[in-house]
Enzyme design. Structure first.
Site, PDB file in Angstrom:
ATOM      1  N   ASP A  16      -9.914 -11.555  -3.598  1.00  0.00           N
ATOM      2  CA  ASP A  16     -10.454 -11.873  -4.923  1.00  0.00           C
ATOM      3  C   ASP A  16     -10.862 -13.348  -4.935  1.00  0.00           C
ATOM      4  O   ASP A  16     -10.553 -14.096  -4.018  1.00  0.00           O
ATOM      5  CB  ASP A  16      -9.433 -11.572  -6.025  1.00  0.00           C
ATOM      6  CG  ASP A  16      -8.212 -12.474  -5.972  1.00  0.00           C
ATOM      7  OD1 ASP A  16      -7.600 -12.586  -4.884  1.00  0.00           O
ATOM      8  OD2 ASP A  16      -7.851 -13.084  -6.976  1.00  0.00           O
ATOM      9  N   HIS A  46     -10.091  -5.556   2.350  1.00  0.00           N
ATOM     10  CA  HIS A  46     -10.300  -5.716   0.910  1.00  0.00           C
ATOM     11  C   HIS A  46     -10.699  -7.172   0.683  1.00  0.00           C
ATOM     12  O   HIS A  46      -9.858  -8.045   0.497  1.00  0.00           O
ATOM     13  CB  HIS A  46      -9.007  -5.371   0.162  1.00  0.00           C
ATOM     14  CG  HIS A  46      -9.155  -5.397  -1.323  1.00  0.00           C
ATOM     15  ND1 HIS A  46      -9.628  -4.333  -2.043  1.00  0.00           N
ATOM     16  CD2 HIS A  46      -8.902  -6.369  -2.225  1.00  0.00           C
ATOM     17  CE1 HIS A  46      -9.643  -4.637  -3.329  1.00  0.00           C
ATOM     18  NE2 HIS A  46      -9.212  -5.876  -3.468  1.00  0.00           N
ATOM     19  N   GLU A  84      -5.775  -6.104   2.364  1.00  0.00           N
ATOM     20  CA  GLU A  84      -6.381  -7.313   1.792  1.00  0.00           C
ATOM     21  C   GLU A  84      -6.165  -8.479   2.753  1.00  0.00           C
ATOM     22  O   GLU A  84      -5.396  -8.386   3.708  1.00  0.00           O
ATOM     23  CB  GLU A  84      -5.784  -7.632   0.407  1.00  0.00           C
ATOM     24  CG  GLU A  84      -6.537  -8.770  -0.280  1.00  0.00           C
ATOM     25  CD  GLU A  84      -6.338  -8.862  -1.802  1.00  0.00           C
ATOM     26  OE1 GLU A  84      -5.603  -8.040  -2.372  1.00  0.00           O
ATOM     27  OE2 GLU A  84      -6.929  -9.778  -2.397  1.00  0.00           O
TER      28      GLU A  84
HETATM   29  O1  9MR Z   1       0.925 -11.227  -2.018  1.00  0.00           O
HETATM   30  C1  9MR Z   1       1.208 -10.713  -3.307  1.00  0.00           C
HETATM   31  C2  9MR Z   1       2.292  -9.689  -3.197  1.00  0.00           C
HETATM   32  O2  9MR Z   1       3.476 -10.271  -2.743  1.00  0.00           O
HETATM   33  C3  9MR Z   1       2.495  -9.049  -4.559  1.00  0.00           C
HETATM   34  O3  9MR Z   1       3.451  -8.022  -4.457  1.00  0.00           O
HETATM   35  C4  9MR Z   1       1.173  -8.516  -5.076  1.00  0.00           C
HETATM   36  C5  9MR Z   1       1.281  -7.851  -6.443  1.00  0.00           C
HETATM   37  O4  9MR Z   1       1.563  -8.783  -7.426  1.00  0.00           O
HETATM   38  O5  9MR Z   1       0.240  -9.561  -5.153  1.00  0.00           O
HETATM   39  C6  9MR Z   1      -0.034 -10.149  -3.915  1.00  0.00           C
HETATM   40  O6  9MR Z   1      -0.927 -11.206  -4.084  1.00  0.00           O
HETATM   41  C7  9MR Z   1      -2.232 -10.927  -4.515  1.00  0.00           C
HETATM   42  C8  9MR Z   1      -2.475 -11.753  -5.759  1.00  0.00           C
HETATM   43  O7  9MR Z   1      -1.696 -11.281  -6.789  1.00  0.00           O
HETATM   44  C9  9MR Z   1      -3.956 -11.804  -6.138  1.00  0.00           C
HETATM   45  N1  9MR Z   1      -4.786 -12.154  -5.051  1.00  0.00           N
HETATM   46  C10 9MR Z   1      -4.612 -11.282  -3.897  1.00  0.00           C
HETATM   47  C11 9MR Z   1      -3.192 -11.349  -3.413  1.00  0.00           C
HETATM   48  C12 9MR Z   1      -2.981 -10.602  -2.117  1.00  0.00           C
HETATM   49  O8  9MR Z   1      -2.969  -9.233  -2.275  1.00  0.00           O
END
Ligand code: 9MR
Ligand code: ZN
Length: 543
Positions: free
Chosen positions: A174, A487, A525
């Protein structure tokens, strides 16, 4: 059938056989350092194997199969081919007695150099607020300057006004920018600089001239620090916005096409403490290259540290934003902040603050860690410091904790069928943790040198580049059968088949559920915190 068609068919056949064999042979497809342990896992019964020099077909090594070894979580049975004794450099392939040939692999001193550069350039390609471009494997990747309106102040009580919040790196697939996740990212990269600057200072990353006089590695870090400085509240209070994002995630569009309003959000104490730690590090490592800028970083750190001292209660970010959460308790962040303030200034008040916090901890180091818990960085800065004045008893306890954790990692790696040092634990972004454990191992080795730490570190890297149940690399553009559909909004929107290069994907949330599909944000991702861990791991093995 024309010759051309026949040739094409033969070529496709060759590709298919190679891809299938990649699944029979699971190994570090970046290659091996001459002196290291060299093991290829093979998911097929065999008795003996040969290693053949790919350049002249000469037989250079013969060995026997070991195993089989079985493991329930990955549901597989593998045999090992160990050729550690082969130390000759070159390009080789393995042949097992049932006839299969492995893909080619290298043994050389510099097997990590190219992948390091590509994964570090991946940080540059994440830059926001500017156009970026790069060439890789015959493709040209680029995007125009993005998010130049960053950002709006409405969420911190100043309606309809903007302040400069441009720059920094996009967080992940993102386009948001999050201070807490920047914390572990920048923290680990400065640690890489601290520990491996001898090798890193010579690395050319072909970056634009955004920090004259800085070595390229630090130049890239300065891009993020410049942005972080803008995340402090404009009121001088020292509070730091938790993030700068839209109110929801965009679709799969290029960054420059993402033109919805983005906001500086409400502050959090974790973000504020991470800000202090990063600014203290920046002040220390940037000083030789730009003293005035280093002072600016330290001044910013002081204001936020002061604010935190006067506001000891944990304050989470609580606003209605559908973008990433990165919510975490702040004790670990405060601990790390105090450690970096002490290391930079040498002032006793920070040491006392740090030691008081450390004393409170049940465990001073963790085996398994990511953005939600950065206490390891505090503990590591403390145990590796050459500064005087530490409490001897507490230091001894911290050192013992560091060794104990590293030994747990070594033991788990030994037990795992692919020598994965995180053992059988899988969760969101666990590939990043596998890479990050190389830091745990490095610090232990500094305290009590033992080859097992280096071996386990190389096994961590090996796992990420193909010695895993898929027989695939987890890093785009690098190694065997790498991810093709991460992703990542740029990769999904740019019309080029191959994804933007050098990015590690998060990996399965269970042992066998990784999906190389764009929609699988939980397993496929990319993200700066995992990337920084990869950069760290590779940096330690540069030639
Ligand atoms: O890395 C993060 C993971 O530990 C969490 O469980 C998850 C859900 O909140 O979010 C991951 O981080 C994401 C972030 O919230 C937004 N940008 C992408 C990140 C990687 O997936
Ligand atoms: Zn951007």
């Amino acid at each position: 059938m024309t010759m051309k068609k026949l040739f094409l068919l033969a070529f496709i056949f060759f590709l298919v056989v190679n891809a299938l064999n990649a699944q029979v042979f699971q190994f570090n497809s970046l290659g091996f350092l001459p002196g290291q342990t060299k093991v290829v896992s093979i998911s097929k019964t065999f008795e003996s194997f040969e290693i053949i020099n790919a350049e002249n077909n000469e037989l250079v090594f013969k060995g026997e199969a070991e195993g089989p070894y079985e493991q329930a979580d990955v549901n597989c049975k593998v045999w090992n081919a160990d050729f550690s004794k082969l130390q000759q450099t070159g390009t080789f392939l393995m042949k097992i007695d049932s006839g299969e040939l492995s893909p080619e692999f290298k043994i050389a001193d510099d097997v990590y150099n190219a992948s390091f550069k590509t994964s570090m350039r991946a940080m540059y390609l994440w830059r926001c607020g500017t156009a970026v471009s790069g060439d890789f494997n015959g493709e040209h990747y680029e995007h125009a300057a993005c998010h130049l309106q960053d950002g709006w102040l409405d969420s911190i009580g100043i309606p309809n006004q903007q302040k400069d919040g441009t720059g920094g790196w996009h967080d992940a697939g993102d386009h948001g920018k999050y201070v807490v996740n920047a914390g572990i990212t920048v923290g680990m990269m400065f640690m890489a600089w601290d520990q491996f600057n001898d090798q890193l200072k010579n690395v050319q990353l072909d970056l634009p001239e955004t920090a004259p006089g800085f070595p390229d590695f630090l130049k890239e870090l300065k891009w993020e620090i410049d942005w972080l400085l803008k995340m402090q509240y404009p009121d001088g209070s020292g509070k730091v916005s938790h993030k700068l994002t839209r109110t929801n995630f965009s679709g799969f569009i290029m960054p420059e096409d993402d033109d919805q309003k983005r906001y500086f959000t409400d502050w959090s104490s974790a973000a504020t403490a991470d800000f202090v730690a990063m600014m203290a590090q920046a002040a220390r490592y940037f000083k030789p290259y730009d003293q005035a800028y280093a002072q600016k970083c330290l001044d910013a750190a002081l204001v936020s540290y002061q604010f935190l001292s006067e506001n000891p209660e944990s304050k989470q970010f609580r606003q209605r934003f559908g973008t990433g959460g990165y919510q975490s308790a702040d004790a670990d962040d405060r601990l790390w902040a105090a450690a970096e303030m002490w290391e930079t200034t040498g002032k006793k008040v920070y040491l006392k603050d740090f030691e008081a916090q450390l004393t409170e901890l049940e465990k001073m180091a963790d085996e398994n860690w990511d953005w939600g818990n950065v206490k390891n960085m505090g503990t590591y800065t403390y145990v590796l410091s050459t500064k005087k004045g530490r409490n001897k008893k507490l230091l001894a306890k911290a050192q013992a904790a560091v060794i104990e954790v590293a030994d747990t990692i070594v033991a788990k790696g030994k037990k795992d069928v692919f020598n994965r040092p995180l053992g059988t634990r899988y969760y969101w972004g666990c590939n990043g943790t596998v890479a990050r454990q190389v830091l745990n191992l490095y610090v232990a080795n500094q305290l009590q040198a033992d080859p097992k730490y280096r071996e386990t570190s190389l096994n961590a890297i090996g796992h990420l580049f193909g010695r895993n149940v898929y027989g695939r690399s987890y890093v785009t553009g690098i190694g065997m059968n790498p991810p093709m559909n991460p992703h990542d909004r740029r990769s999904g929107a740019d019309g080029i088949v191959a994804p933007w290069p050098g990015y590690i994907v998060g990996g399965g949330q269970h042992a066998t559920d990784w999906k190389d599909e764009q929609a699988s944000f939980q397993t496929n991702e990319i993200a700066i915190n995992w990337q920084a861990a990869l950069v760290y791991a590779l940096a330690g093995f540069l030639k």
